[in-house]
Design an enzyme around this catalytic site. Structure first.
Site, PDB file in Angstrom:
ATOM      1  N   LYS A   1       0.864  -1.175   0.000  1.00 46.30           N
ATOM      2  CA  LYS A   1       0.000   0.000   0.000  1.00 46.30           C
ATOM      3  C   LYS A   1       0.897   1.220   0.000  1.00 46.30           C
ATOM      4  O   LYS A   1       1.425   1.635   1.024  1.00 46.30           O
ATOM      5  CB  LYS A   1      -0.923   0.050   1.227  1.00 46.30           C
ATOM      6  CG  LYS A   1      -1.997   1.128   1.056  1.00 46.30           C
ATOM      7  CD  LYS A   1      -2.455   1.782   2.335  1.00 46.30           C
ATOM      8  CE  LYS A   1      -1.583   2.895   2.811  1.00 46.30           C
ATOM      9  NZ  LYS A   1      -1.456   4.052   1.918  1.00 46.30           N
TER      10      LYS A   1
ATOM     11  N   GLY B   1      -4.783   3.195  -1.151  1.00 45.89           N
ATOM     12  CA  GLY B   1      -5.707   3.537  -0.078  1.00 45.89           C
ATOM     13  C   GLY B   1      -5.046   4.495   0.887  1.00 45.89           C
ATOM     14  O   GLY B   1      -3.849   4.778   0.779  1.00 45.89           O
TER      15      GLY B   1
ATOM     16  N   GLY C   1      -8.058   3.821   6.035  1.00 48.25           N
ATOM     17  CA  GLY C   1      -8.724   2.744   5.297  1.00 48.25           C
ATOM     18  C   GLY C   1      -7.817   1.530   5.156  1.00 48.25           C
ATOM     19  O   GLY C   1      -7.600   0.770   6.110  1.00 48.25           O
ATOM     20  N   VAL C   2      -7.277   1.368   3.954  1.00 46.16           N
ATOM     21  CA  VAL C   2      -6.478   0.164   3.652  1.00 46.16           C
ATOM     22  C   VAL C   2      -5.309  -0.007   4.640  1.00 46.16           C
ATOM     23  O   VAL C   2      -4.996  -1.129   5.048  1.00 46.16           O
ATOM     24  CB  VAL C   2      -5.971   0.215   2.191  1.00 46.16           C
ATOM     25  CG1 VAL C   2      -5.083  -0.981   1.884  1.00 46.16           C
ATOM     26  CG2 VAL C   2      -7.147   0.253   1.215  1.00 46.16           C
TER      27      VAL C   2
ATOM     28  N   GLU D   1      10.121   1.958  10.353  1.00 46.82           N
ATOM     29  CA  GLU D   1      11.147   2.948  10.001  1.00 46.82           C
ATOM     30  C   GLU D   1      10.450   4.293  10.075  1.00 46.82           C
ATOM     31  O   GLU D   1       9.611   4.608   9.224  1.00 46.82           O
ATOM     32  CB  GLU D   1      11.650   2.737   8.567  1.00 46.82           C
ATOM     33  CG  GLU D   1      12.211   1.365   8.288  1.00 46.82           C
ATOM     34  CD  GLU D   1      13.539   1.122   8.960  1.00 46.82           C
ATOM     35  OE1 GLU D   1      14.178   2.076   9.444  1.00 46.82           O
ATOM     36  OE2 GLU D   1      13.940  -0.051   9.013  1.00 46.82           O
TER      37      GLU D   1
ATOM     38  N   CYS E   1      13.926  11.405   6.243  1.00 46.05           N
ATOM     39  CA  CYS E   1      13.882  11.095   7.673  1.00 46.05           C
ATOM     40  C   CYS E   1      15.263  11.170   8.302  1.00 46.05           C
ATOM     41  O   CYS E   1      15.394  11.447   9.478  1.00 46.05           O
ATOM     42  CB  CYS E   1      13.295   9.713   7.864  1.00 46.05           C
ATOM     43  SG  CYS E   1      14.045   8.522   6.757  1.00 46.05           S
TER      44      CYS E   1
ATOM     45  N   GLU F   1      10.201  17.173  14.098  1.00 50.33           N
ATOM     46  CA  GLU F   1      10.625  16.923  12.719  1.00 50.33           C
ATOM     47  C   GLU F   1       9.853  17.894  11.816  1.00 50.33           C
ATOM     48  O   GLU F   1       8.620  17.909  11.830  1.00 50.33           O
ATOM     49  CB  GLU F   1      10.293  15.473  12.353  1.00 50.33           C
ATOM     50  CG  GLU F   1      10.833  15.083  11.013  1.00 50.33           C
ATOM     51  CD  GLU F   1      10.484  13.645  10.656  1.00 50.33           C
ATOM     52  OE1 GLU F   1       9.315  13.264  10.789  1.00 50.33           O
ATOM     53  OE2 GLU F   1      11.385  12.911  10.234  1.00 50.33           O
TER      54      GLU F   1
END
Ligand code: NAD
Length: 476
Positions: free
Chosen positions: A171, A202, A206-207, A246, A279, A379
């Site tokens: 996803k 999605g 949802g998904v 992660e 990140c 962040e």
């Protein structure tokens, strides 16, 4: 306009059960560049069922057979470099050269790294002559990825999972789904058997949540925000599935007075790379007091020399940030930085001069940032650097560790022993010193709220394995 409403399930492109359209916005123009559909429980269930059915056959193949298919996929990925770069340029606003080299290149780099690591991978090894330990595929894996380095993250998950015999449901980020849809085409063309790789678009609620809670999903491998990582861990708890995370970061870049003369410039450029949307970006620059004033001047000059420009133009400029929401979040944090008393030395609020469309942000540097300030702690995920002075090695270590995150820290010093001493003392999964990047296959991952997973190379392959101990079957 690109219309990509279908999902890739069980080796075919299928219509969503209950179509719900979502626009994909090109952040450089603010125009809709594509329409996708968001999936529902029925789509999630169909994809998971396909992965579950395909699992025994895929896991039973010889590793060499799976690797041969992954090599085909890698070849197709190389052949379609420009298509992939264009997808990422449109969906997340990487300027064309960054999309073609850095963004596409990250995927190719990891593919090569995994193929190299797989050559050394032993699924079964002897233990004390009588026992043997066996690494086995964990099963059906849900792979949930973010928008900031789309192919980097997709390859870091799909390649090792498939290599060891897992089957997957990907996803991708709903904000940047185009590259993953193209990746699914490549998987299909590589001849990877039906059901081994599935893709459902999605959103998180949802998904994303459905996959996290699904009883037939054995593992969730997630890259994204710490917020979503916590939600996924909670949703996954009832089925005790493995969750590999992660997450975010707030990396410190410790610049000692004896650092090389390019250290500050390099640090600022690294922070601004990919428009600050990494990140592992070194977003807090801690500078030894003797060098601090000069470093602030150098950082100002570097930020002011950082060009911001259209994604369609070739060059080393940075592009927009990914979305209006991110643009507004970054503006809000710059405002908070000013209000809380940090010294604005470059950039600031609003778009760069002469720009009135697109989510473009001014490369921004704050000096005199103290650890209690929001911009030291949160962040930002934009081209915003926070600079602070320190007086001793101990103070630098303590300031670097003064964060809930622990992904990557950076150290700049001409003293080899000091670099290693400080690298050992900082609490993060990765430490990069003097601008030397990690080798391919070196583990990528964080401490504390930066997550618990390790991706890339052998560590990243083992992430997708269960460990089985067998006794009484002597090693021939
Ligand atoms: P995000 O967490 O909002 O979304 C990431 C993915 O998670 C998307 O696919 C999203 O649909 C899904 N998601 C969101 N909420 C969910 C939920 N409750 N349940 C299941 N899935 C959910 O993050 P983002 O805005 O796409 O990405 C930026 C963040 O990712 C930053 O915080 C960044 O630091 C982090 N990141 C970390 C790494 C790393 O390896 N440590 C790499 C890249 C990005």
């Amino acid at each position: 306009m690109i219309e990509k409403r279908q999902f890739y399930i069980n080796g075919a492109w299928v219509d969503p059960a209950a179509p719900r359209d979502m626009d994909v916005i090109d952040p450089a123009t603010e125009d809709t560049c594509a329409v996708i559909s968001l999936g529902d429980q029925a789509d999630t269930d169909a994809a998971v069922a396909a992965a579950k059915t395909a699992f025994p056959g895929w896991a039973a193949l010889e590793m060499s057979e799976r690797i041969a298919l992954l090599k085909k996929l890698s070849k197709i990925y190389k052949e379609r470099r420009d298509d992939m770069a264009e997808a990422m340029r449109l969906e997340m606003g990487a300027p064309v050269d960054l999309a073609t080299n850095g963004q596409w290149g990250a995927g190719a780099w990891h593919m090569a790294g995994f193929l190299e690591a797989l050559a050394d991978f032993e699924a079964e090894t002897p233990y004390k002559e009588v026992d043997r330990t066996r690494l086995e595929p964990i099963g059906v894996c849900a792979l949930i990825t973010p928008w900031n380095w789309p192919m980097n993250q997709v390859v870091l998950k799909v390649f090792p999972a498939l290599a060891v015999g897992c089957t997957v449901v990907l996803k991708p980020s709903e904000i940047a789904p185009l590259s993953s849809l193209l990746f699914a085409e490549m998987v299909h063309d590589a001849g990877i058997p039906a059901g081994v790789f599935n893709l459902v678009n999605g959103d998180g609620v949802g998904v994303g949540s459905q996959l996290s809670a699904h009883p037939d999903v054995d593992m969730v491998s997630f890259t994204g925000s710490t917020r979503a990582g916590i939600a996924i861990s909670k949703a996954a708890a009832d089925t005790l599935k493995r969750v590999s995370l992660e997450l975010g970061g707030k990396g410190a870049n410790i610049v000692f007075a004896d650092a090389d003369e390019k250290a500050v410039k390099r640090g600022v450029q690294h922070c601004m790379n990919n428009t600050g949307q990494s990140c592992n970006a070194p977003t807090r620059m801690l500078v030894e007091r003797d060098r601090y004033a000069q470093a602030v001047e150098e950082a100002k000059a570097t930020a002011e020399a950082t060009q911001v420009g259209p994604t369609s133009e070739s060059g080393r400029h940075i592009g927009p940030v990914v979305s209006e929401a991110q643009f507004n979040k970054i503006q809000g944090l710059i405002e908070v930085g000013i209000k809380e008393g940090a010294t604005l030395v470059a950039g600031g609020l609003g778009r760069p001069e002469g720009v009135n469309k697109g989510y473009y942000v001014r490369p921004t540097v704050f000096a005199d940032v103290t650890p209690d300030m929001t911009i030291y702690r949160e962040e930002i995920f934009g081209p915003v650097l926070a600079m602070s002075p320190f007086d001793s090695e101990e103070e630098a270590i303590s300031m670097a560790n003064d964060t809930v995150y622990g992904l990557t820290n950076y150290i700049q010093s001409g003293d080899d022993a000091k670099r290693l001493r400080v690298a050992r003392a900082v609490r993060s999964g990765m430490v990069e010193t003097n601008g030397v990047g990690r080798q391919n296959g070196s583990p990528f991952g964080g401490y504390k709220q930066s997550g618990n997973g390790r991706e890339g190379g052998l560590w990243g392959i083992e992430e997708f394995c269960e460990v089985k101990a067998i006794s009484g079957c002597p090693w021939e």
